[in-house]
Structure formats: C-alpha cells, structure tokens
Design a protein around this motif. Structure first.
Motif, short mmCIF file in Angstrom:
data_model
loop_
_atom_site.label_atom_id
_atom_site.label_comp_id
_atom_site.label_asym_id
_atom_site.label_seq_id
_atom_site.Cartn_x
_atom_site.Cartn_y
_atom_site.Cartn_z
N LEU A 116 0.89 -1.15 0.01
CA LEU A 116 -0.08 0.09 -0.03
C LEU A 116 0.83 1.20 -0.11
N SER A 117 0.82 2.01 -0.94
CA SER A 117 1.71 3.12 -1.20
C SER A 117 0.66 4.42 -0.92
N VAL A 118 0.92 5.56 -0.14
CA VAL A 118 0.09 6.58 0.32
C VAL A 118 0.99 7.94 -0.17
N SER A 119 0.65 8.64 -0.94
CA SER A 119 1.03 10.03 -0.54
C SER A 119 0.17 10.90 -0.19
N SER A 120 0.47 11.30 0.98
CA SER A 120 -0.32 12.22 1.69
C SER A 120 -0.42 13.72 1.31
N GLU A 121 0.55 14.28 0.52
CA GLU A 121 0.49 15.42 -0.26
C GLU A 121 -0.31 15.55 -1.36
N LEU A 122 -0.34 14.27 -2.07
CA LEU A 122 -1.02 14.31 -3.57
C LEU A 122 -2.33 13.71 -3.25
N GLU A 123 -2.68 13.08 -1.99
CA GLU A 123 -3.92 12.54 -1.75
C GLU A 123 -4.07 11.35 -2.73
N GLU A 124 -3.11 10.48 -2.71
CA GLU A 124 -3.18 9.38 -3.55
C GLU A 124 -2.97 8.20 -2.88
N ILE A 125 -3.58 6.95 -3.03
CA ILE A 125 -3.57 5.68 -2.50
C ILE A 125 -3.51 4.50 -3.42
N TYR A 126 -2.36 3.60 -3.41
CA TYR A 126 -2.55 2.50 -4.36
C TYR A 126 -2.30 1.08 -3.53
N ILE A 127 -3.00 0.20 -3.93
CA ILE A 127 -2.66 -1.03 -3.20
C ILE A 127 -2.22 -1.99 -4.27
#
Length: 151
Positions: A116-127
């Motif tokens: 699970l990858s989260v970019s808090s700044e870009l508000e993107e989440i990928y699993i």
C-alpha cells in the motif's frame, strides 16, 4: 493495482488497517528533514512504537515519492497489534498521516515489496494485491471506494 478514490476514515480506516496488518509484515512513516521547519520533528517516533520499531534510514525515495537531491528520515516498523493500536490512537484517517501534525506517507510492505503506497501530499493511495482473494477482501471493505488500474 487498485487505486483508492477516497480518504479512508473512521470504521473504514480501521477495517483497512485490520486487513493491512493481517496481510503485510512492515510499514513505514516519513519525516521530511529536507524542509527546515520539519527537520527536528518526531525525533521520538521510534519510541511511539516500542518493540515494533525496526530502523530509521536516510532516503531520498520511497514508494510514493522521489526527492531526487534531498533526504528524509524513513522509519520502518513491524506490523504488530501494538503498532496498529498506535496508528489508531494517533489518527482516524489515512490522510491524517501528513506533516506538520504527524509523519507522512504511511506505506505498507509485504515480503519487502510495496503493498500500500500513500502520498499524503497528493492524496493518492494505491494497493498492489498479490492474489484474487486479496482483491476481493479489499473491495469488501465497507466505505472504501476502489478502482482497478492496469498499465
């Protein structure tokens, strides 16, 4: 790959963490030391998680970000029940993990691969599920809005 199209909050956040802690063996949090005002933030982060703490590395890249010439502190932890309790105590949503209030970019790993990858700044989440059963379980999490993405 599955993109999550909403910020998991409340019970959805809890259910997602339950799934991730069952599926993954490590997670990470990032403190951006390249930004002067955050340089000394969260120096006790390893203490928050006690025995779940693994190590801290100076990195310019992690699953959701590449700083190119700058360095951040990346903290690695085991997925233990105690660590999950801390994540739930400190925040009630995935995007709460963002500076200045908390470390950022909460990411999970399974067998040393980003899960699970989260970019808090870009508000993107990928699993990145590794089986059809995992895809099914992710899609069954109540309140989670998902889209399958293929390249």
């Amino acid at each position: 790959m599955i993109a999550i199209k909403n910020n998991p909050t409340g019970k959805t956040y809890e259910a997602l963490l339950d799934f991730l802690f069952k599926t993954c063996d490590q997670f990470q949090l990032v403190v951006r030391t390249d930004i002067l005002k955050y340089k000394d933030s969260f120096k006790d982060l390893d203490e928050w998680f006690g025995d779940s703490f693994i190590e801290t590395l100076d990195q310019h890249e992690w699953p959701s970000t590449n700083l190119f010439d700058d360095i951040a502190k990346v903290y690695y932890f085991k997925t233990t029940e105690d660590a999950k309790k801390i994540l739930l105590e400190k925040s009630s949503s995935l995007f709460d993990w963002s500076l200045p209030n908390l470390p950022e970019d909460l990411c999970f790993f399974k067998d040393d691969e980003a899960y699970l990858s989260v970019s808090s700044e870009l508000e993107e989440i990928y699993i990145y599920p590794t089986s059809h059963d995992e895809v099914r379980e992710i899609k069954e999490i109540d309140g989670l809005k998902t889209v399958e993405v293929s390249f």
